[in-house]
Design a protein around this motif. Structure first.
Motif, PDB file in Angstrom:
ATOM      1  N   TYR A 142    -104.639 -19.675  58.395  1.00 10.66           N
ATOM      2  CA  TYR A 142    -103.265 -19.161  58.397  1.00 10.66           C
ATOM      3  C   TYR A 142    -103.207 -17.919  57.503  1.00 10.66           C
ATOM      4  O   TYR A 142    -102.668 -16.879  57.883  1.00 10.66           O
ATOM      5  CB  TYR A 142    -102.330 -20.255  57.880  1.00 10.66           C
ATOM      6  CG  TYR A 142    -100.858 -20.049  58.159  1.00 10.66           C
ATOM      7  CD1 TYR A 142    -100.360 -18.879  58.706  1.00 10.66           C
ATOM      8  CD2 TYR A 142     -99.948 -21.078  57.882  1.00 10.66           C
ATOM      9  CE1 TYR A 142     -98.998 -18.722  58.960  1.00 10.66           C
ATOM     10  CE2 TYR A 142     -98.591 -20.933  58.128  1.00 10.66           C
ATOM     11  CZ  TYR A 142     -98.121 -19.748  58.666  1.00 10.66           C
ATOM     12  OH  TYR A 142     -96.778 -19.605  58.906  1.00 10.66           O
TER      13      TYR A 142
ATOM     14  N   GLY B  78     -98.503  -7.877  55.768  1.00  8.36           N
ATOM     15  CA  GLY B  78     -97.683  -9.030  56.081  1.00  8.36           C
ATOM     16  C   GLY B  78     -97.352  -9.754  54.798  1.00  8.36           C
ATOM     17  O   GLY B  78     -97.838  -9.383  53.731  1.00  8.36           O
ATOM     18  N   LYS B  80     -95.465 -13.441  55.029  1.00 12.09           N
ATOM     19  CA  LYS B  80     -95.300 -14.884  55.268  1.00 12.09           C
ATOM     20  C   LYS B  80     -96.621 -15.606  55.436  1.00 12.09           C
ATOM     21  O   LYS B  80     -96.857 -16.641  54.828  1.00 12.09           O
ATOM     22  CB  LYS B  80     -94.424 -15.108  56.510  1.00 12.09           C
ATOM     23  CG  LYS B  80     -92.951 -14.915  56.246  1.00 12.09           C
ATOM     24  CD  LYS B  80     -92.143 -15.270  57.483  1.00 12.09           C
ATOM     25  CE  LYS B  80     -90.694 -14.841  57.294  1.00 12.09           C
ATOM     26  NZ  LYS B  80     -90.012 -14.675  58.586  1.00 12.09           N
ATOM     27  N   ARG B  81     -97.499 -15.061  56.308  1.00 10.27           N
ATOM     28  CA  ARG B  81     -98.738 -15.797  56.578  1.00 10.27           C
ATOM     29  C   ARG B  81     -99.580 -15.927  55.317  1.00 10.27           C
ATOM     30  O   ARG B  81    -100.223 -16.947  55.105  1.00 10.27           O
ATOM     31  CB  ARG B  81     -99.534 -15.145  57.698  1.00 10.27           C
ATOM     32  CG  ARG B  81    -100.137 -13.801  57.331  1.00 10.27           C
ATOM     33  CD  ARG B  81    -101.069 -13.296  58.416  1.00 10.27           C
ATOM     34  NE  ARG B  81    -102.208 -14.195  58.633  1.00 10.27           N
ATOM     35  CZ  ARG B  81    -103.172 -13.947  59.494  1.00 10.27           C
ATOM     36  NH1 ARG B  81    -103.139 -12.855  60.226  1.00 10.27           N
ATOM     37  NH2 ARG B  81    -104.164 -14.785  59.633  1.00 10.27           N
ATOM     38  N   ILE B  84     -97.531 -18.463  52.755  1.00 10.26           N
ATOM     39  CA  ILE B  84     -97.466 -19.857  53.233  1.00 10.26           C
ATOM     40  C   ILE B  84     -98.881 -20.409  53.413  1.00 10.26           C
ATOM     41  O   ILE B  84     -99.215 -21.504  52.948  1.00 10.26           O
ATOM     42  CB  ILE B  84     -96.685 -19.976  54.566  1.00 10.26           C
ATOM     43  CG1 ILE B  84     -95.271 -19.400  54.416  1.00 10.26           C
ATOM     44  CG2 ILE B  84     -96.607 -21.445  55.001  1.00 10.26           C
ATOM     45  CD1 ILE B  84     -94.514 -19.285  55.729  1.00 10.26           C
ATOM     46  N   LYS B 132    -100.890 -21.635  66.132  1.00  7.76           N
ATOM     47  CA  LYS B 132    -100.801 -20.229  65.711  1.00  7.76           C
ATOM     48  C   LYS B 132     -99.547 -19.493  66.218  1.00  7.76           C
ATOM     49  O   LYS B 132     -98.815 -18.898  65.437  1.00  7.76           O
ATOM     50  CB  LYS B 132    -102.044 -19.499  66.208  1.00  7.76           C
ATOM     51  CG  LYS B 132    -102.160 -18.060  65.789  1.00  7.76           C
ATOM     52  CD  LYS B 132    -103.527 -17.515  66.201  1.00  7.76           C
ATOM     53  CE  LYS B 132    -103.697 -16.066  65.842  1.00  7.76           C
ATOM     54  NZ  LYS B 132    -102.969 -15.165  66.737  1.00  7.76           N
ATOM     55  N   ASP B 133     -99.301 -19.564  67.521  1.00  7.45           N
ATOM     56  CA  ASP B 133     -98.207 -18.777  68.093  1.00  7.45           C
ATOM     57  C   ASP B 133     -96.825 -19.313  67.730  1.00  7.45           C
ATOM     58  O   ASP B 133     -95.818 -18.641  67.937  1.00  7.45           O
ATOM     59  CB  ASP B 133     -98.362 -18.703  69.615  1.00  7.45           C
ATOM     60  CG  ASP B 133     -99.652 -17.986  69.983  1.00  7.45           C
ATOM     61  OD1 ASP B 133    -100.090 -17.136  69.179  1.00  7.45           O
ATOM     62  OD2 ASP B 133    -100.229 -18.274  71.051  1.00  7.45           O
ATOM     63  N   LYS B 134     -96.773 -20.527  67.197  1.00  7.92           N
ATOM     64  CA  LYS B 134     -95.468 -21.099  66.824  1.00  7.92           C
ATOM     65  C   LYS B 134     -95.164 -20.876  65.341  1.00  7.92           C
ATOM     66  O   LYS B 134     -94.077 -21.196  64.871  1.00  7.92           O
ATOM     67  CB  LYS B 134     -95.459 -22.603  67.116  1.00  7.92           C
ATOM     68  CG  LYS B 134     -95.648 -22.926  68.591  1.00  7.92           C
ATOM     69  CD  LYS B 134     -95.297 -24.386  68.863  1.00  7.92           C
ATOM     70  CE  LYS B 134     -95.384 -24.729  70.337  1.00  7.92           C
ATOM     71  NZ  LYS B 134     -96.779 -24.888  70.805  1.00  7.92           N
ATOM     72  N   LEU B 135     -96.147 -20.343  64.600  1.00  9.04           N
ATOM     73  CA  LEU B 135     -95.965 -20.197  63.156  1.00  9.04           C
ATOM     74  C   LEU B 135     -95.483 -18.795  62.781  1.00  9.04           C
ATOM     75  O   LEU B 135     -95.823 -17.828  63.452  1.00  9.04           O
ATOM     76  CB  LEU B 135     -97.300 -20.457  62.445  1.00  9.04           C
ATOM     77  CG  LEU B 135     -97.917 -21.838  62.629  1.00  9.04           C
ATOM     78  CD1 LEU B 135     -99.355 -21.830  62.143  1.00  9.04           C
ATOM     79  CD2 LEU B 135     -97.112 -22.880  61.866  1.00  9.04           C
ATOM     80  N   PRO B 136     -94.666 -18.697  61.710  1.00  4.61           N
ATOM     81  CA  PRO B 136     -94.270 -17.364  61.238  1.00  4.61           C
ATOM     82  C   PRO B 136     -95.457 -16.638  60.610  1.00  4.61           C
ATOM     83  O   PRO B 136     -96.218 -17.243  59.853  1.00  4.61           O
ATOM     84  CB  PRO B 136     -93.190 -17.662  60.191  1.00  4.61           C
ATOM     85  CG  PRO B 136     -93.440 -19.057  59.752  1.00  4.61           C
ATOM     86  CD  PRO B 136     -94.097 -19.776  60.904  1.00  4.61           C
ATOM     87  N   HIS B 137     -95.642 -15.360  60.945  1.00  4.78           N
ATOM     88  CA  HIS B 137     -96.758 -14.607  60.373  1.00  4.78           C
ATOM     89  C   HIS B 137     -96.268 -13.360  59.636  1.00  4.78           C
ATOM     90  O   HIS B 137     -95.156 -12.963  59.749  1.00  4.78           O
ATOM     91  CB  HIS B 137     -97.755 -14.203  61.464  1.00  4.78           C
ATOM     92  CG  HIS B 137     -98.705 -15.309  61.800  1.00  4.78           C
ATOM     93  ND1 HIS B 137     -98.348 -16.329  62.647  1.00  4.78           N
ATOM     94  CD2 HIS B 137     -99.966 -15.580  61.393  1.00  4.78           C
ATOM     95  CE1 HIS B 137     -99.367 -17.167  62.757  1.00  4.78           C
ATOM     96  NE2 HIS B 137    -100.352 -16.749  62.001  1.00  4.78           N
TER      97      HIS B 137
END
Lengths: 185, 137
Positions: A142, B78, B80-81, B84, B132-137
């Motif tokens: 992540y 970036g 958020k990614r 988090i 991956k695609d559902k998480l905020p980045h």
């Protein structure tokens, strides 16, 4: 020889880690331990249904070899280069850990309460190890890197994203040790 | 030949990680308690020297051992990614007491339960790929 058998001080270990970074860069590669976990998923066939694992993993073969070397290095260090595996800790740390139930603090390399072979029949400890592993693997991808990719090579490249990630590592670690440990152990 | 070089680099790094005690769960715990300087000394000196090495390579456009241009790809911007993902990683690092490099070291050193941690880390990586695609980045 006896100096080698003792734990290596920070001012030897730190520069030797930089040397590893330098050699990998000089070989045209990068310093990235957690990428191997993604490569292993790709080798396992995860790329068929999940695009994140659809890449040319054969180009990452070099890094798997490095990781295999790291494993061999652990074997060599533990079996031939270490007189006593006991990690000498700050006395306050030892008493704190004893209070949490870690009797092996101060006399072992890893806490026997979590890493002795007897834990294979202990569901609570197994769950702790699995949870810890999942968080490391999930969090590393992540955040786009782990301690080697962000803390060492990323900070060395003066990248802001790596600084943010390392701050995150510490927030997470502090929450775990100070807030969650008393609840878990 | 190249494979052998990578293997030797890995072996060297594995020995350093074990002997520095950076692969010890106890040292990680102590670091997050701010009770010992050792881990800060290791990471701090590694980064300080790393900055010098990286800047020298970039400024002098040094070619690699194989004659190619050394490219150090910067991470994309970036927030958020990184924060988090970093926090989740930190929670796991403190709980399991090992980041990925030390996991390989400890398996090699004969701590079989670390295989469970390593297996779980692979599962964690897989889960990230799924979500991956559902998480905020």
């Amino acid at each position: 020889m006896s100096i080698i058998l003792e734990p290596w001080p920070w001012y030897v270990s730190g520069p030797l880690i930089s040397l590893t970074l330098f050699v990998l860069l000089f070989l045209g590669k990068k310093f990235s331990m957690s990428s191997n976990l993604r490569t292993i998923c790709a080798i396992g066939g995860a790329g068929k249904s999940i695009s994140f694992f659809h890449f040319d993993w054969k180009a990452q073969r070099w890094n798997l070899i490095v990781a295999f070397g790291v494993l061999i290095g652990g074997y060599i260090a533990a079996n031939f280069l270490t007189a006593s595996e006991a990690v000498i800790l700050n006395p306050t740390t030892v008493s704190d850990l004893h209070a949490l139930g870690f009797e092996s603090a101060g006399s072992a390399y890893l806490p026997l309460e979590l890493f002795d072979n007897a834990i294979f029949s202990d569901m609570k400890v197994l769950s702790i190890l699995i949870l810890g592993g999942i968080l490391v693997g999930f969090g590393a991808r992540y955040a786009g890197g782990c301690t080697s990719g962000h803390a060492i090579s990323g900070l060395s490249n003066l990248q802001l994203p790596s600084l943010i990630a390392v701050v995150g590592f510490f927030i997470g670690g502090l929450i775990m040790v100070h807030v969650l440990f008393p609840l878990i152990f | 030949m190249r494979s052998l070089i990578y293997l030797v680099v890995g072996i060297f790094f594995g020995i350093v990680l074990f002997k520095s005690e950076a692969a010890s769960w106890f040292r990680i715990y102590e670091m997050f308690q701010f009770r010992a300087f050792k881990m800060y000394g290791i990471i701090g000196s590694a980064v300080l020297l790393g900055i010098i090495i990286t800047q020298l390579i970039k400024r002098n456009k040094i070619k690699s051992f194989f004659g190619e241009q050394i490219v150090i790809e910067p991470k994309e911007n970036g927030f958020k990614r990184y924060i988090i993902g970093g926090i989740l990683f930190g929670l796991g690092w403190a709980l399991a007491g090992a980041c990925p490099g030390p996991m390989y070291v400890l398996v090699g050193a004969g701590f079989l339960p670390v295989i469970v941690v390593l297996g779980a880390a692979i599962i964690g990586t897989f889960l990230y790929g799924v979500l991956k695609d559902k998480l905020p980045h």
